[in-house]
Scaffold this active site. Structure first.
Site, short mmCIF file in Angstrom:
data_model
loop_
_atom_site.label_atom_id
_atom_site.label_comp_id
_atom_site.label_asym_id
_atom_site.label_seq_id
_atom_site.Cartn_x
_atom_site.Cartn_y
_atom_site.Cartn_z
N HIS A 195 0.82 -1.24 0.11
CA HIS A 195 0.02 -0.10 0.01
C HIS A 195 0.97 1.32 0.01
O HIS A 195 0.60 2.28 -0.83
CB HIS A 195 -0.83 0.14 1.14
CG HIS A 195 -1.93 -1.13 1.10
ND1 HIS A 195 -2.86 -1.31 2.40
CD2 HIS A 195 -2.34 -1.84 0.24
CE1 HIS A 195 -3.52 -2.25 1.91
NE2 HIS A 195 -3.33 -2.70 0.68
N GLU A 437 -1.61 -14.16 -20.75
CA GLU A 437 -1.22 -13.96 -19.31
C GLU A 437 -0.79 -15.32 -18.62
O GLU A 437 -0.33 -15.38 -17.73
CB GLU A 437 -2.33 -13.15 -18.59
CG GLU A 437 -2.69 -11.92 -18.97
CD GLU A 437 -3.64 -11.34 -17.93
OE1 GLU A 437 -2.93 -10.32 -17.22
OE2 GLU A 437 -4.70 -11.57 -17.91
N ASP A 461 1.24 -10.95 -15.14
CA ASP A 461 0.64 -12.29 -14.69
C ASP A 461 1.42 -13.38 -15.35
O ASP A 461 1.44 -14.53 -14.92
CB ASP A 461 -0.80 -12.42 -14.92
CG ASP A 461 -1.74 -11.76 -14.08
OD1 ASP A 461 -1.32 -12.16 -12.68
OD2 ASP A 461 -2.49 -10.96 -14.22
N CYS A 508 1.21 -5.10 -22.36
CA CYS A 508 0.86 -4.12 -21.28
C CYS A 508 0.86 -4.33 -19.91
O CYS A 508 0.31 -3.73 -18.88
CB CYS A 508 -1.08 -3.96 -21.65
SG CYS A 508 -1.93 -5.55 -21.29
#
Ligand code: PEP
Ligand code: MG
Length: 576
Positions: A195, A437, A461, A508
């Protein structure tokens, strides 16, 4: 004597300033007995602390949603607000105060430890993260109960900023420090997806995390340099080092302003090949950044952010408005919108009634969409309607089976038929693509090329699944390697197959926005790069310096290597 401590670089830039140590209130909690006649007062103390923290968090939430900060941050704060009303935490602590006749802070810490223990036994990555939220919210309550004057540092007058040094910071803490001349963040724990890292990057504040026992190594008010690009801090630097870093900081600023001059330059290699540099966005709020970088379009719109951190799903109208806003903001440019990729670390509210043994391998992305066809159909209708306003294309995440493509395409056809019957306009020729992915997808491209109009490689991924490394688990973050020979083969194979069948291929994932990999990907034949808008100009600079005729044979040689050190060296030489 100056000394250096190494950690993980999670937010770029250089900060020079004085340490503000954030205390660990939880370690200061004592246990004492409360006499029967004072128990009611003790409960009022607890209730008042809860109300104070609620107020603090509401204030932070208002700041987070005022447009300067990421929407995810608001969701983190919401989560902590929810915990303040959770009977498992607050009511249980109240019961402890009454049954054990103990002080409120001790009861809270007992209950927190009990909950954390339960989370640990489940070993579910999503719940593991929530464990940190429980600790952070209890820490806030304890600080109020102990009468700590809050942990905001005084504003300095010497022109230098404040470097926050903490064991861990919650996103709420991080936002709270805004407007306090904070120059940098340094924490004991955390990884690139923690975070603190997300919020620091968002606020453009240099940060280094994962420094283990940094709080024991520095003193309050001590001078430190945070090098957020190299992932290190220098404690007690002498004048010469400070001077050197001032210089480096100005150089970085000059580099940035030079890059801005590339905004309108055509992205082409030295041998004249046009390269498309597109933006990854999470919603219409990211459009100004995409336009500021003069992106060639949107290569990935992560629509799941429209669905996260709320109790009700967005309806067709709300979705249509968001998609149309993005398409209209990018006239004559392609806009690739991904169907919602929820599940795993991006769970919908209330969807955790079933404990998943392995969320990253469970019901996420297209699997989730196909398990909830009504929800998927609503999104497809909204996307099709928005396609009437520009060059929208739909992208399906995490495909691995032919039937997943067929079922998705069948639902697109159903949505089209419904709209036709309702005489609602949409682009009849809309292009549908898929993300590569999963290694299985990269190794069986025929079934993709036959069914889809374009491919986009999600390297984040693809690396996670190829190397069997949970990308959100900091304990294995050091094994996450984009240059692993298996990963390179899968990426290169996908790009080459796309070229053979005349199917556009993009990357991407984070690799597309990392200048260390631009030459490598260009040499593999990649012509479409989609990334965080803030990286576009830096990647354009790399493109303008590259010669494909030279790069292609060198990259082919790298793809034959299988010794990691040699691969890394050869890739570094490509950029030199
Ligand atoms: C990826 O996996 O590389 C990707 C772009 O998708 P996300 O990061 O949203 O999973
Ligand atoms: Mg992905």
């Amino acid at each position: 004597m100056p000394f250096t401590v190494h950690g993980l670089a999670v937010s770029q830039g250089i900060a020079i300033g004085h340490v503000h140590l954030v205390s660990r209130a939880l370690l200061e909690v004592n246990h004492y007995h409360v006499a029967q006649k004072y128990l009611a007062e003790e409960l009022v103390r607890l209730d008042e602390a809860v109300a104070t923290v609620q107020g603090e968090l509401m204030g932070l939430k208002a700041a987070a949603t005022s447009g300067h900060t990421h929407s995810e941050v608001g969701a983190f704060v919401d989560l902590q607000l929810m915990m303040l009303t959770d009977p498992l935490l607050i009511d249980a602590a109240r019961e402890l105060v009454e049954s054990r006749r103990c002080n409120a802070e001790w009861a809270l810490v007992q209950q927190m430890e009990h909950l954390v223990d339960q989370f640990r036994q489940i070993e579910d990555p999503y719940l593991r993260e929530r464990q940190a939220d429980v600790v952070q919210v209890v820490e806030r309550l304890v600080k109020v109960l102990l009468g700590h004057p809050g942990h905001l540092p005084p504003k300095r007058r010497d022109g230098l900023g404040t470097i926050i040094v903490a064991h861990d910071l919650s996103p709420a803490d991080t936002i709270g420090f805004r407007d306090h001349n904070i120059a940098g963040f340094v924490t004991d724990v955390g990884g690139p997806t923690s975070h603190t890292a997300i919020v620091a990057r968002n606020l453009k504040i240099p940060a280094v995390v994962g420094l283990h026992h940094v709080r024991d190594l520095v003193e309050d008010d001590e001078l430190v340099i945070v090098d957020g690009s190299r992932g290190l801090i220098i404690v007690a630097p002498d004048e010469r080092i400070v001077e050197e870093y001032h210089l480096r900081r100005s150089e970085l600023e000059i580099e940035r302003s030079k890059l801005n001059r590339l905004r309108d330059a055509h992205a082409a290699t030295l041998d004249g090949e046009t390269i498309h540099l597109l933006a990854n966005i999470e919603g219409p709020k990211d459009l100004p950044a995409a336009r500021a970088a003069n992106a060639d379009g949107i290569g990935l719109y992560r629509t799941e952010f429209l669905f996260l951190g709320r109790d009700t799903l967005p309806g067709e109208e709300e979705q249509y408005e968001a998609y149309r806003a993005v398409v209209k903001a990018m006239p004559n440019k392609p806009v690739t919108i991904r169907s919602f990729d929820v599940g795993a670390d991006k769970a919908l509210n209330g969807s955790h009634s079933r404990i998943e043994p392995n969320p990253a391998l469970g019901l996420r992305a297209v699997r989730y969409s196909l398990a909830e066809p009504k929800m998927f159909l609503t999104q497809l209708r909204a996307l099709l309607r928005a396609s009437a306003h520009g060059r929208l294309q739909i992208m399906i995440p995490m495909l691995s089976h032919a039937q997943e493509i067929d079922q998705s395409l069948a639902l697109v056809e159903k949505a089209k038929a419904e709209l036709r019957a309702e005489k609602i306009k949409f682009d009849e020729g809309i292009r549908i693509g898929g993300m590569i992915e999963v290694p299985a997808a990269a190794l069986s491209l025929g079934m993709f090329t036959r069914r889809l109009s374009f491919l986009s490689i999600g390297t984040n991924d693809l690396i996670q699944y190829t190397l069997a490394i949970d990308r959100s688990d900091e304990a294995v973050v050091h094994l996450y390697d984009p240059l692993h020979p298996a990963v390179l083969k899968l990426i290169a194979g996908t790009i080459a197959t796309g070229a053979r069948y005349g199917l556009p291929v993009a990357v991407c994932g984070e690799m597309a926005g990392d200048p260390n990999y631009t030459a490598l990907l260009l040499g593999m034949g990649l012509r479409n790069f989609s990334m965080h808008p803030g990286n576009i100009l830096e990647i354009k600079q790399q493109v303008l310096r590259s010669n494909l005729g030279e790069l292609a044979p060198r990259v082919q040689r790298i793809l034959k290597m299988d010794e990691p050190a040699r691969i890394r060296e050869a890739v570094d030489r490509l950029c030199a």
